[in-house]
Every structure is written in structure tokens, then in C-alpha cells.
Write a protein that holds these residues in place. Structure first.
Motif, PDB file in Angstrom:
ATOM      1  N   SER A  62       0.933  -1.218  -0.002  1.00 47.72           N
ATOM      2  CA  SER A  62      -0.124  -0.087   0.004  1.00 47.72           C
ATOM      3  C   SER A  62       0.891   1.144  -0.251  1.00 47.72           C
ATOM      4  O   SER A  62       0.645   2.170  -0.719  1.00 47.72           O
ATOM      5  CB  SER A  62      -0.882  -0.029   1.180  1.00 47.72           C
ATOM      6  N   ARG A  63       1.715   1.414   0.802  1.00 48.55           N
ATOM      7  CA  ARG A  63       2.715   2.458   0.854  1.00 48.55           C
ATOM      8  C   ARG A  63       3.791   2.583  -0.459  1.00 48.55           C
ATOM      9  O   ARG A  63       3.838   3.683  -0.885  1.00 48.55           O
ATOM     10  CB  ARG A  63       3.706   2.262   2.165  1.00 48.55           C
ATOM     11  N   GLU A  64       4.064   1.530  -0.813  1.00 50.06           N
ATOM     12  CA  GLU A  64       4.710   1.349  -2.068  1.00 50.06           C
ATOM     13  C   GLU A  64       3.979   1.964  -3.260  1.00 50.06           C
ATOM     14  O   GLU A  64       4.524   2.691  -4.241  1.00 50.06           O
ATOM     15  CB  GLU A  64       5.420   0.062  -2.489  1.00 50.06           C
ATOM     16  N   PHE A  65       2.872   1.666  -3.344  1.00 49.69           N
ATOM     17  CA  PHE A  65       1.959   2.216  -4.398  1.00 49.69           C
ATOM     18  C   PHE A  65       1.774   3.744  -4.423  1.00 49.69           C
ATOM     19  O   PHE A  65       1.735   4.183  -5.667  1.00 49.69           O
ATOM     20  CB  PHE A  65       0.387   1.482  -4.203  1.00 49.69           C
ATOM     21  N   LEU A  66       2.046   4.391  -3.270  1.00 48.25           N
ATOM     22  CA  LEU A  66       1.794   5.701  -3.147  1.00 48.25           C
ATOM     23  C   LEU A  66       2.967   6.440  -3.647  1.00 48.25           C
ATOM     24  O   LEU A  66       3.165   7.694  -3.833  1.00 48.25           O
ATOM     25  CB  LEU A  66       1.356   6.307  -1.724  1.00 48.25           C
TER      26      LEU A  66
END
Length: 167
Positions: free
Chosen positions: A130-134
Motif C-alpha cells: 500500500s505504501r509503495e503504491f503511493l
């Protein structure tokens, strides 16, 4: 003899959003859209005609470009859902809302453009995914339209919620 030039006007394509776009596609394709299809149409919008997008690309229908200019939305959606299944092998086991966000992201080109987020997701590291997607160039760019940032954030949130639901 007076020659009068005929004035030509180009009709500007009307962009439909949300429920209006969904209704237009359902009418055009003579069928009820699935929840996942509705999510894509809701976010992409619908244009009955060909126009040139802000990136200079010919576009029609539900954000359809290139070889998809002449295809139905159903064909385009099925292709992108199949691509999502290749990227996320557990796709069929995921909740429908998460599937919808992943497909809308693939449809826009974001999911395939984030191999690190996909790899983390496939390892079950959902919060990290989720963090990487941002860490997305458009999400981080202050000039990116709010609607695009919201789409990217919706995917990140859906992945985070999946982590929470599976704890």
C-alpha cells in the motif's frame, strides 16, 4: 459572383461521469455492468466519440486508446481484468471491492507501473504494498489533478483495508 465559405463546426464530445456514464455504457452495450465495471466507468467517465486527451492521444468511450478505440468497453475491461489476474495471482480470492480497485488501477496503467507494490502484495505484505503504491510519480506530483490522486489513493487504501481485515 460571391463565394461564401461554408463554416464548419466541430461538435465537442460530451464527457459523462458517474451514474450518467454507467447508464450510457449499459444502454450502448445493452447489458447491466458488474460492480467492477461500474467502478472503472465511474472513474474513467465516458465519451461517445473520439477526442484527443491532454497527453495528445486519441481516446474514446471509457478512456479507450490505441487498439481499444474500435473495441467495446466489455472487451477492454475483460482484457484489463485478465491482465490484473496475471499481476495478482490471488485475484479471484480477493474481496470484490479490492478486485475493483486493482482492475481500475490496471485499466489506468498504474498497477503494472508499480512492480514493487505488486511484488509486495503477492508476498502478502499488504501495508508495505500500500505504501509503495503511493510512491507514484503522479501521486507525488503537485500538478497532478485531484481525481487522479484520489484514484491512486483508493487503491492504496483498499490494499491497507485488506491487510486489516486479514489480521
Amino acid at each position: 459572383m460571391t463565394v461564401t465559405k461554408k463554416k464548419t463546426t466541430t461538435k465537442k464530445a460530451k464527457v459523462l461521469h458517474g451514474k450518467q456514464a454507467i447508464n450510457a455504457i449499459e444502454k450502448k452495450e445493452k447489458r447491466k455492468l458488474s460492480y467492477k465495471e461500474c467502478r472503472v466507468v465511474e472513474l474513467e467517465g465516458y465519451v461517445d466519440g473520439i477526442y484527443t486527451c491532454s497527453k495528445g492521444v486519441k481516446t474514446t468511450g471509457v478512456g479507450q486508446t490505441g487498439k481499444w478505440l474500435t473495441k467495446t468497453f466489455k472487451e477492454s475491461f475483460q482484457y484489463h481484468e485478465k491482465l490484473t489476474k496475471k499481476l495478482i495471482p490471488t485475484y479471484n480470492k480477493l474481496p470484490e471491492k479490492l478486485q475493483a480497485e486493482l482492475v481500475q488501477s490496471t485499466y489506468r496503467g498504474d498497477l503494472g507501473g508499480s512492480p514493487s507494490a505488486v511484488a509486495l502484495f503477492n508476498k502478502g505484505k499488504f501495508i508495505l504494498s500500500s505504501r509503495e503504491f503511493l510512491r507514484h510519480k503522479e501521486y507525488e506530483n503537485e500538478n497532478t489533478p485531484k481525481q487522479i490522486k484520489e484514484r491512486i489513493l483508493a487503491v492504496s487504501r483498499a490494499i491497507s483495508l485488506y491487510e486489516v481485515a486479514n489480521d
